[in-house]
Design a protein around this motif. Structure first.
Motif, PDB file in Angstrom:
ATOM      1  N   TYR A  76       0.824  -1.205   0.000  1.00 48.57           N
ATOM      2  CA  TYR A  76       0.000   0.000   0.000  1.00 48.57           C
ATOM      3  C   TYR A  76       0.863   1.262   0.000  1.00 48.57           C
ATOM      4  N   THR A  77       0.230   2.347  -0.407  1.00 47.97           N
ATOM      5  CA  THR A  77       0.867   3.651  -0.353  1.00 47.97           C
ATOM      6  C   THR A  77      -0.203   4.689  -0.037  1.00 47.97           C
ATOM      7  N   VAL A  78       0.211   5.901   0.323  1.00 41.15           N
ATOM      8  CA  VAL A  78      -0.723   6.985   0.598  1.00 41.15           C
ATOM      9  C   VAL A  78      -0.584   8.029  -0.499  1.00 41.15           C
ATOM     10  N   VAL A  79      -1.688   8.301  -1.167  1.00 36.54           N
ATOM     11  CA  VAL A  79      -1.718   9.297  -2.240  1.00 36.54           C
ATOM     12  C   VAL A  79      -2.840  10.276  -1.957  1.00 36.54           C
ATOM     13  N   ALA A  80      -2.495  11.548  -1.828  1.00 33.52           N
ATOM     14  CA  ALA A  80      -3.486  12.604  -1.592  1.00 33.52           C
ATOM     15  C   ALA A  80      -4.372  12.289  -0.390  1.00 33.52           C
ATOM     16  N   GLY A  81      -3.733  11.772   0.659  1.00 31.49           N
ATOM     17  CA  GLY A  81      -4.473  11.498   1.891  1.00 31.49           C
ATOM     18  C   GLY A  81      -5.308  10.247   1.865  1.00 31.49           C
ATOM     19  N   ARG A  82      -5.146   9.411   0.830  1.00 30.19           N
ATOM     20  CA  ARG A  82      -5.899   8.166   0.733  1.00 30.19           C
ATOM     21  C   ARG A  82      -4.946   6.985   0.657  1.00 30.19           C
ATOM     22  N   VAL A  83      -5.320   5.891   1.301  1.00 31.65           N
ATOM     23  CA  VAL A  83      -4.528   4.667   1.231  1.00 31.65           C
ATOM     24  C   VAL A  83      -4.975   3.871   0.011  1.00 31.65           C
ATOM     25  N   SER A  84      -4.022   3.533  -0.857  1.00 37.34           N
ATOM     26  CA  SER A  84      -4.321   2.788  -2.070  1.00 37.34           C
ATOM     27  C   SER A  84      -3.277   1.702  -2.275  1.00 37.34           C
ATOM     28  N   PRO A  85      -3.632   0.637  -3.005  1.00 35.37           N
ATOM     29  CA  PRO A  85      -2.630  -0.370  -3.337  1.00 35.37           C
ATOM     30  C   PRO A  85      -1.492   0.242  -4.134  1.00 35.37           C
ATOM     31  N   ARG A  86      -0.285  -0.220  -3.861  1.00 36.11           N
ATOM     32  CA  ARG A  86       0.883   0.257  -4.604  1.00 36.11           C
ATOM     33  C   ARG A  86       1.126  -0.687  -5.775  1.00 36.11           C
ATOM     34  N   GLY A  87       0.894  -0.187  -6.962  1.00 40.92           N
ATOM     35  CA  GLY A  87       1.025  -1.031  -8.136  1.00 40.92           C
ATOM     36  C   GLY A  87      -0.191  -1.941  -8.272  1.00 40.92           C
ATOM     37  N   VAL A  88      -0.030  -3.027  -8.999  1.00 47.59           N
ATOM     38  CA  VAL A  88      -1.120  -3.970  -9.223  1.00 47.59           C
ATOM     39  C   VAL A  88      -1.256  -4.897  -8.012  1.00 47.59           C
ATOM     40  N   PRO A  89      -2.431  -4.966  -7.385  1.00 48.33           N
ATOM     41  CA  PRO A  89      -2.606  -5.902  -6.260  1.00 48.33           C
ATOM     42  C   PRO A  89      -2.413  -7.334  -6.750  1.00 48.33           C
ATOM     43  N   GLU A  90      -1.561  -8.095  -6.063  1.00 41.59           N
ATOM     44  CA  GLU A  90      -1.219  -9.438  -6.533  1.00 41.59           C
ATOM     45  C   GLU A  90      -1.592 -10.551  -5.567  1.00 41.59           C
ATOM     46  N   ALA A  91      -2.087 -10.194  -4.384  1.00 41.78           N
ATOM     47  CA  ALA A  91      -2.314 -11.219  -3.360  1.00 41.78           C
ATOM     48  C   ALA A  91      -3.292 -12.294  -3.830  1.00 41.78           C
ATOM     49  N   PHE A  92      -4.369 -11.891  -4.499  1.00 41.30           N
ATOM     50  CA  PHE A  92      -5.343 -12.896  -4.933  1.00 41.30           C
ATOM     51  C   PHE A  92      -4.799 -13.727  -6.095  1.00 41.30           C
ATOM     52  N   SER A  93      -4.257 -13.073  -7.118  1.00 37.46           N
ATOM     53  CA  SER A  93      -3.786 -13.813  -8.289  1.00 37.46           C
ATOM     54  C   SER A  93      -2.597 -14.704  -7.952  1.00 37.46           C
ATOM     55  N   ARG A  94      -1.705 -14.254  -7.066  1.00 39.90           N
ATOM     56  CA  ARG A  94      -0.583 -15.102  -6.637  1.00 39.90           C
ATOM     57  C   ARG A  94      -1.097 -16.309  -5.860  1.00 39.90           C
ATOM     58  N   GLY A  95      -2.085 -16.084  -4.992  1.00 39.02           N
ATOM     59  CA  GLY A  95      -2.660 -17.197  -4.244  1.00 39.02           C
ATOM     60  C   GLY A  95      -3.312 -18.207  -5.167  1.00 39.02           C
ATOM     61  N   LEU A  96      -4.011 -17.718  -6.190  1.00 42.88           N
ATOM     62  CA  LEU A  96      -4.642 -18.611  -7.151  1.00 42.88           C
ATOM     63  C   LEU A  96      -3.591 -19.427  -7.893  1.00 42.88           C
ATOM     64  N   ALA A  97      -2.495 -18.781  -8.255  1.00 41.86           N
ATOM     65  CA  ALA A  97      -1.411 -19.503  -8.929  1.00 41.86           C
ATOM     66  C   ALA A  97      -0.824 -20.579  -8.027  1.00 41.86           C
ATOM     67  N   MET A  98      -0.722 -20.279  -6.721  1.00 39.78           N
ATOM     68  CA  MET A  98      -0.182 -21.262  -5.777  1.00 39.78           C
ATOM     69  C   MET A  98      -1.111 -22.464  -5.629  1.00 39.78           C
ATOM     70  N   LEU A  99      -2.399 -22.271  -5.838  1.00 43.17           N
ATOM     71  CA  LEU A  99      -3.340 -23.387  -5.776  1.00 43.17           C
ATOM     72  C   LEU A  99      -3.158 -24.322  -6.962  1.00 43.17           C
ATOM     73  N   ASP A 100      -2.595 -23.801  -8.035  1.00 43.63           N
ATOM     74  CA  ASP A 100      -2.294 -24.642  -9.194  1.00 43.63           C
ATOM     75  C   ASP A 100      -0.927 -25.292  -9.047  1.00 43.63           C
ATOM     76  N   TYR A 101       0.064 -24.501  -8.625  1.00 40.61           N
ATOM     77  CA  TYR A 101       1.414 -25.046  -8.426  1.00 40.61           C
ATOM     78  C   TYR A 101       2.089 -24.240  -7.323  1.00 40.61           C
ATOM     79  N   TRP A 102       2.388 -24.919  -6.223  1.00 38.53           N
ATOM     80  CA  TRP A 102       3.011 -24.249  -5.071  1.00 38.53           C
ATOM     81  C   TRP A 102       4.520 -24.280  -5.269  1.00 38.53           C
ATOM     82  N   GLY A 103       5.076 -23.127  -5.635  1.00 43.03           N
ATOM     83  CA  GLY A 103       6.508 -23.066  -5.862  1.00 43.03           C
ATOM     84  C   GLY A 103       6.932 -21.712  -6.377  1.00 43.03           C
ATOM     85  N   PRO A 104       8.231 -21.511  -6.576  1.00 39.86           N
ATOM     86  CA  PRO A 104       8.747 -20.203  -6.960  1.00 39.86           C
ATOM     87  C   PRO A 104       8.261 -19.720  -8.317  1.00 39.86           C
ATOM     88  N   ARG A 105       7.815 -20.626  -9.174  1.00 40.57           N
ATOM     89  CA  ARG A 105       7.307 -20.165 -10.469  1.00 40.57           C
ATOM     90  C   ARG A 105       5.963 -19.449 -10.310  1.00 40.57           C
TER      91      ARG A 105
END
Length: 288
Positions: A76-105
């Motif tokens: 996260y970051t603060v922009v103009a007094g608001r908290v927003s994700p920094r860059g593209v949020p990846e927590a959900f998509s990374r978790g989904l990828a881990m459900l397919d293959y748990w590893g560094p790829r």
């Protein structure tokens, strides 16, 4: 065509554990590690310490090696007094990828454990919690819709996030996913729409459902699990007790297809291990 006489009762557990915050959902996982099950946790709550504390309290430090976790979080970051994700949020998509293959790829730095769908009956994939994983899906949906969080969440964003979560649940419930699954969730108390008041607002029965993206998705979630248990805390202070219940309680409907060998209440210290051993055809010593 198969008949029931050939039915295989040793299928993976697909379980949903719901409970209010502080009832001990995460700590209850310790009994599985102590019983010898391998836990692989997608940690969206950033809170695995109750498992460590419970294992140490039980005097079984060797069980700590049975637990591998990966914390999933967005930056996260603060922009103009608001908290927003920094860059593209990846927590959900990374978790989904881990459900397919748990590893560094799928997630750099993670241990290479292969395909979760093939881990088998001695392993439990845990999502802790669905509630926070849903929030991650919503952040991703907003980003894909070029909403940085400064605007009101739109209906298409809600719908996109709900669809992503429901597809994820379909993956875990699939017969091709041959590993035990436990999903933890907080509770939302939702007014049913079977009755409306004079102004057209829901006025039906209040139900306790998994907390997940508004009111449309929660009623669908239990259908993706063959077991739904509730974690309850009773009493206060030093007299407080935490336990799993397999029977409906108040406005919450549980489901437990196992009819023998499981009491209505299971202590937090051993409850999940007892349930899994019976469900998978093992005795309390973990033998087949």
């Amino acid at each position: 065509m198969p008949t029931l006489e050939n039915f295989n009762t040793r299928n993976p557990v697909k379980g949903l554990i719901i409970g209010d915050s502080g009832t001990g959902k995460t700590g209850a996982l310790a009994s599985l590690a102590i019983a010898g099950y391998k836990l692989r946790i997608l940690d969206y709550d950033k809170g695995v310490h109750p498992i460590v504390e419970a294992i140490q309290k039980a005097g079984k430090p060797e069980a700590l090696k049975n637990v591998i976790y990966q914390t999933m979080d967005d930056k996260y970051t603060v922009v103009a007094g608001r908290v927003s994700p920094r860059g593209v949020p990846e927590a959900f998509s990374r978790g989904l990828a881990m459900l397919d293959y748990w590893g560094p790829r799928s997630l750099p730095g993670s241990e290479d454990l292969g395909k979760p769908s093939e881990w088998g009956l001695d392993t439990v994939l845990v999502i802790d919690s669905l509630t926070h994983m849903c929030n991650a899906a919503l952040r991703l949906a907003q980003c894909l819709n070029k909403n940085s969080g400064e605007l009101k969440i739109t209906q298409p964003e809600w719908g996109m996030a709900q669809n992503m979560v429901e597809q994820m649940l379909s993956l875990l419930y699939s017969g091709e996913f041959k590993t035990n699954v436990l999903v933890l969730a907080h509770i939302s108390y939702i007014q049913g729409k079977e009755k409306l008041d004079a102004e057209g607002n829901p006025a039906g029965e209040i139900r306790g459902l998994p907390s997940a993206l508004g009111t449309a998705l929660p009623p669908k979630i239990p259908a993706y699990f063959n077991i739904m248990l509730q974690m309850i805390r009773s009493g206060t202070g030093a007299h407080a007790k935490r336990y799993l219940t397999t029977v409906p309680s108040g406005v919450i409907n549980t489901k437990s297809p196992i009819l023998t060998g499981i009491p209505a209440q299971l202590p937090i210290e051993t409850g999940l291990a007892t349930y899994f051993n019976v469900a998978l055809g093992k005795d309390l010593g973990g033998k087949e």
